[in-house]
Write a protein that holds these residues in place. Sequence first.
Motif, mmCIF file in Angstrom:
data_model
loop_
_atom_site.group_PDB
_atom_site.id
_atom_site.type_symbol
_atom_site.label_atom_id
_atom_site.label_comp_id
_atom_site.label_asym_id
_atom_site.label_seq_id
_atom_site.Cartn_x
_atom_site.Cartn_y
_atom_site.Cartn_z
ATOM 1 N N HIS A 78 0.875 -0.220 -4.871
ATOM 2 C CA HIS A 78 0.517 -0.533 -3.539
ATOM 3 C C HIS A 78 -0.526 -0.116 -2.739
ATOM 4 C CE1 HIS A 78 5.000 -1.108 -4.933
ATOM 5 N NE2 HIS A 78 5.006 0.295 -5.266
ATOM 6 N N THR A 79 -0.589 -0.968 -1.220
ATOM 7 C CA THR A 79 -1.723 0.322 -0.257
ATOM 8 C C THR A 79 -0.798 0.713 0.763
ATOM 9 O OG1 THR A 79 -1.565 -2.351 0.485
ATOM 10 C CG2 THR A 79 -3.444 -0.860 -1.321
ATOM 11 N N ASP A 80 -1.058 0.748 1.683
ATOM 12 C CA ASP A 80 -0.442 0.889 2.827
ATOM 13 C C ASP A 80 -0.858 -0.347 3.679
ATOM 14 O OD1 ASP A 80 -3.567 1.462 4.117
ATOM 15 O OD2 ASP A 80 -3.349 3.310 3.844
ATOM 16 N N LYS A 81 -0.553 0.079 4.996
ATOM 17 C CA LYS A 81 -0.590 -1.885 5.907
ATOM 18 C C LYS A 81 -1.957 -1.386 6.725
ATOM 19 C CE LYS A 81 3.853 -3.267 6.694
ATOM 20 N NZ LYS A 81 3.818 -4.223 7.082
ATOM 21 N N LEU A 82 -2.370 -0.824 6.046
ATOM 22 C CA LEU A 82 -4.012 0.014 7.074
ATOM 23 C C LEU A 82 -5.494 -1.463 6.792
ATOM 24 C CD1 LEU A 82 -4.790 2.914 7.299
ATOM 25 C CD2 LEU A 82 -3.324 1.931 9.083
ATOM 26 N N GLY A 83 -6.173 -1.674 7.603
ATOM 27 C CA GLY A 83 -6.643 -2.876 6.790
ATOM 28 C C GLY A 83 -6.841 -3.923 6.170
ATOM 29 N N ASP A 84 -7.834 -4.938 5.874
ATOM 30 C CA ASP A 84 -7.624 -6.626 5.623
ATOM 31 C C ASP A 84 -7.095 -6.354 4.413
ATOM 32 O OD1 ASP A 84 -8.990 -8.826 6.103
ATOM 33 O OD2 ASP A 84 -8.880 -8.201 4.085
ATOM 34 N N LYS A 85 -5.433 -7.764 4.614
ATOM 35 C CA LYS A 85 -4.502 -7.695 3.440
ATOM 36 C C LYS A 85 -5.322 -8.778 2.492
ATOM 37 C CE LYS A 85 -0.839 -9.290 6.602
ATOM 38 N NZ LYS A 85 0.408 -9.207 6.506
ATOM 39 N N SER A 92 -4.951 -3.197 -4.133
ATOM 40 C CA SER A 92 -3.253 -2.987 -5.122
ATOM 41 C C SER A 92 -3.479 -3.160 -6.399
ATOM 42 C CB SER A 92 -1.776 -3.163 -4.246
ATOM 43 O OG SER A 92 -2.550 -5.040 -4.931
ATOM 44 N N ARG A 93 -4.056 -4.137 -6.911
ATOM 45 C CA ARG A 93 -4.347 -4.431 -8.133
ATOM 46 C C ARG A 93 -4.937 -3.444 -9.048
ATOM 47 N NH1 ARG A 93 -4.510 -9.509 -7.394
ATOM 48 N NH2 ARG A 93 -2.401 -10.041 -8.162
ATOM 49 N N VAL A 116 1.577 -5.232 -11.401
ATOM 50 C CA VAL A 116 1.638 -6.043 -10.263
ATOM 51 C C VAL A 116 1.076 -6.091 -9.322
ATOM 52 C CG1 VAL A 116 3.850 -6.892 -9.359
ATOM 53 C CG2 VAL A 116 4.108 -6.901 -11.476
ATOM 54 N N ALA A 117 0.820 -6.811 -8.267
ATOM 55 C CA ALA A 117 0.434 -6.038 -6.877
ATOM 56 C C ALA A 117 1.128 -6.440 -5.929
ATOM 57 C CB ALA A 117 -1.181 -6.845 -6.936
ATOM 58 N N ASP A 118 1.816 -5.256 -4.761
ATOM 59 C CA ASP A 118 2.485 -5.581 -4.251
ATOM 60 C C ASP A 118 1.800 -5.010 -2.630
ATOM 61 O OD1 ASP A 118 4.488 -6.336 -2.934
ATOM 62 O OD2 ASP A 118 6.552 -5.236 -3.469
ATOM 63 N N PRO A 119 0.903 -5.595 -2.783
ATOM 64 C CA PRO A 119 0.377 -4.918 -1.503
ATOM 65 C C PRO A 119 0.966 -4.961 0.186
ATOM 66 C CG PRO A 119 -0.470 -6.866 -1.312
ATOM 67 C CD PRO A 119 -0.042 -6.444 -2.705
ATOM 68 N N GLU A 120 0.961 -3.329 0.692
ATOM 69 C CA GLU A 120 2.028 -3.469 1.677
ATOM 70 C C GLU A 120 2.818 -3.816 1.926
ATOM 71 O OE1 GLU A 120 -0.600 -6.215 5.146
ATOM 72 O OE2 GLU A 120 -2.560 -5.058 3.667
ATOM 73 N N ALA A 121 3.649 -3.404 1.164
ATOM 74 C CA ALA A 121 4.815 -3.306 1.164
ATOM 75 C C ALA A 121 5.828 -2.805 1.717
ATOM 76 C CB ALA A 121 5.340 -3.122 -1.014
#
Length: 145
Positions: A78-85, A92-93, A116-121
């Motif tokens: 996971h990532t936070d919502k900061l920065g480029d998608k 996240s991967r 599994v990558a689930d960024p900005e979830a």
Amino acid sequence: MKRLGVLVAAGFLFAAAPSLAQTVGACPRGGGGNQPPPVRVLFDLGSAQIRADNKPVIAQAAATAKARQVSVICLIGHTDKLGDKAFNEKLSRSRAQAVAAQMIRDGVPANHLYVVADPEAFGNMGLGKEDASVIDRKVTIFFSR
């Protein structure tokens, strides 16, 4: 000296990349109620480097998986919502792959791991006193079967 830096960087990328036996994509469903609880591994802002304080957490998760004979372990980055998608997708991967590489070093068979990558979830969720962005910078280890 520059050449040594390139070799070290290449070695880190190779170590964090999934082995041929790992599955990258979706985690299988299932598991049941008697599985160990999920484990959370936190990361620093913009980093996929495992912090020293999280290595024992990962080692314990690996020991639990071996002791309970868990054959499907989902590592969800996971990532936070900061920065480029697009950056957050890769980050996240990379975080999940770093945890996978550590679990393999701790004795978990690579073919038991699903990356599994689930960024900005979860971005910007209220979590009481904890900063939501800090909590979102993680890999969640789920024991599925």
